[in-house]
Write a protein that holds these residues in place. Structure first.
Motif, PDB file in Angstrom:
ATOM      1  N   SER A  90      39.898  26.182  21.773  1.00 17.99           N
ATOM      2  CA  SER A  90      39.015  25.124  21.032  1.00 17.99           C
ATOM      3  C   SER A  90      37.584  25.961  20.483  1.00 17.99           C
ATOM      4  CB  SER A  90      38.419  24.173  22.186  1.00 17.99           C
ATOM      5  OG  SER A  90      37.729  24.818  23.161  1.00 17.99           O
ATOM      6  N   SER A  91      37.012  25.459  19.666  1.00 14.71           N
ATOM      7  CA  SER A  91      35.743  25.951  18.985  1.00 14.71           C
ATOM      8  C   SER A  91      34.678  26.324  20.143  1.00 14.71           C
ATOM      9  CB  SER A  91      35.174  25.093  17.966  1.00 14.71           C
ATOM     10  OG  SER A  91      34.880  23.838  18.631  1.00 14.71           O
ATOM     11  N   SER A  92      34.328  25.428  21.077  1.00 15.48           N
ATOM     12  CA  SER A  92      33.504  25.938  21.906  1.00 15.48           C
ATOM     13  C   SER A  92      33.858  27.044  22.782  1.00 15.48           C
ATOM     14  CB  SER A  92      33.043  24.824  22.899  1.00 15.48           C
ATOM     15  OG  SER A  92      34.456  24.251  23.686  1.00 15.48           O
ATOM     16  N   VAL A  93      35.204  27.207  23.368  1.00 15.46           N
ATOM     17  CA  VAL A  93      35.636  28.441  24.021  1.00 15.46           C
ATOM     18  C   VAL A  93      35.596  29.554  23.085  1.00 15.46           C
ATOM     19  CG1 VAL A  93      37.686  29.414  24.940  1.00 15.46           C
ATOM     20  CG2 VAL A  93      36.979  26.899  25.508  1.00 15.46           C
ATOM     21  N   ALA A  94      35.922  29.551  22.097  1.00 16.81           N
ATOM     22  CA  ALA A  94      35.891  30.714  21.053  1.00 16.81           C
ATOM     23  C   ALA A  94      34.499  31.064  20.841  1.00 16.81           C
ATOM     24  CB  ALA A  94      36.409  30.096  19.735  1.00 16.81           C
ATOM     25  N   LYS A  95      33.474  30.169  20.581  1.00 19.61           N
ATOM     26  CA  LYS A  95      31.954  30.586  20.703  1.00 19.61           C
ATOM     27  C   LYS A  95      31.585  31.224  21.925  1.00 19.61           C
ATOM     28  CE  LYS A  95      30.402  26.682  17.691  1.00 19.61           C
ATOM     29  NZ  LYS A  95      29.726  25.630  17.593  1.00 19.61           N
ATOM     30  N   ALA A 125      42.870  23.973  11.278  1.00 20.05           N
ATOM     31  CA  ALA A 125      41.920  23.279  12.056  1.00 20.05           C
ATOM     32  C   ALA A 125      40.860  22.819  11.575  1.00 20.05           C
ATOM     33  CB  ALA A 125      41.872  24.189  13.249  1.00 20.05           C
ATOM     34  N   THR A 126      40.490  21.610  12.084  1.00 22.67           N
ATOM     35  CA  THR A 126      39.199  21.040  11.340  1.00 22.67           C
ATOM     36  C   THR A 126      38.141  21.627  11.728  1.00 22.67           C
ATOM     37  OG1 THR A 126      39.252  19.266  12.893  1.00 22.67           O
ATOM     38  CG2 THR A 126      40.396  18.656  11.020  1.00 22.67           C
ATOM     39  N   ASP A 127      37.908  22.114  12.852  1.00 23.13           N
ATOM     40  CA  ASP A 127      36.730  22.689  13.470  1.00 23.13           C
ATOM     41  C   ASP A 127      36.637  24.159  13.148  1.00 23.13           C
ATOM     42  OD1 ASP A 127      38.890  23.029  15.170  1.00 23.13           O
ATOM     43  OD2 ASP A 127      37.649  22.532  17.019  1.00 23.13           O
ATOM     44  N   PHE A 128      37.298  24.627  12.681  1.00 21.81           N
ATOM     45  CA  PHE A 128      37.438  26.222  12.152  1.00 21.81           C
ATOM     46  C   PHE A 128      37.631  26.382  10.641  1.00 21.81           C
ATOM     47  CE2 PHE A 128      38.631  26.466  16.368  1.00 21.81           C
ATOM     48  CZ  PHE A 128      38.147  27.695  16.828  1.00 21.81           C
ATOM     49  N   PRO A 129      36.870  27.194   9.967  1.00 20.49           N
ATOM     50  CA  PRO A 129      36.511  28.535  10.478  1.00 20.49           C
ATOM     51  C   PRO A 129      34.886  28.288  11.002  1.00 20.49           C
ATOM     52  CG  PRO A 129      36.122  28.667   8.044  1.00 20.49           C
ATOM     53  CD  PRO A 129      36.894  27.278   8.489  1.00 20.49           C
ATOM     54  N   ILE A 130      34.608  29.086  11.809  1.00 24.31           N
ATOM     55  CA  ILE A 130      33.165  29.257  12.221  1.00 24.31           C
ATOM     56  C   ILE A 130      32.637  30.540  12.241  1.00 24.31           C
ATOM     57  CG2 ILE A 130      31.660  28.640  14.505  1.00 24.31           C
ATOM     58  CD1 ILE A 130      34.322  27.515  15.724  1.00 24.31           C
TER      59      ILE A 130
END
Length: 148
Positions: A90-95, A125-130
């Motif tokens: 997930s985006s939070s884990v990646a951050k 993915a809708t929440d990537f790229p970050i």
């Protein structure tokens, strides 16, 4: 004197040409100064904070549980790190896990370089790229706005 009287027009043309040539050279020197580095003196001291040659491999090893590919590019005082994260992250884990890369840098390096992290997925993915950015005077990343 007869030569000057006979060739007045030619001498005027030659004089105008020489003045224009000198003016063009001066203008070129003003607009395009020669010598010096592209970055001026902003890179002074970079020899003291050299980065490891295998930094991408070190990051890959450090984050092997959630990253499939790492690419590191350096431009002046900016380190650009592109990481392809695993599809199940997930985006939070990646951050949160991206912060672990700070352990690979010395304190001097963290205070000298700006670090940009690009987190991507190979899938749509809708929440990537970050994108995360760490300024040399800050302690952590500033992240792009979540897209969810």
């Amino acid at each position: 004197m007869n030569f000057i009287k006979r060739n007045k027009k030619l001498l005027v043309v030659i004089t105008v040409f020489l003045v224009a040539l000198v003016a063009a050279i001066q203008l070129k020197n003003i607009l395009y100064p020669s010598g010096g580095a592209i970055y001026g003196n902003r890179l002074d001291g970079i020899e003291e904070v050299k980065l490891a040659e295998d930094l991408d491999k070190q990051i890959q090893e450090k984050l092997k549980d959630f990253v499939s590919k790492v690419e590191v590019r350096t431009s002046g005082r900016i380190i650009n790190i592109t990481m392809i994260v695993n599809p199940d992250i997930s985006s939070s884990v990646a951050k949160d896990n991206s912060k672990k890369i700070f352990e690979l840098f010395a304190e001097k390096q963290l205070n000298y370089y700006d670090i940009q992290v690009f987190l991507k997925k190979e899938t749509d993915a809708t929440d990537f790229p970050i994108i995360g950015y760490k300024h040399q005077n800050k302690d952590g990343f500033t992240w792009t706005k979540d897209r969810a």
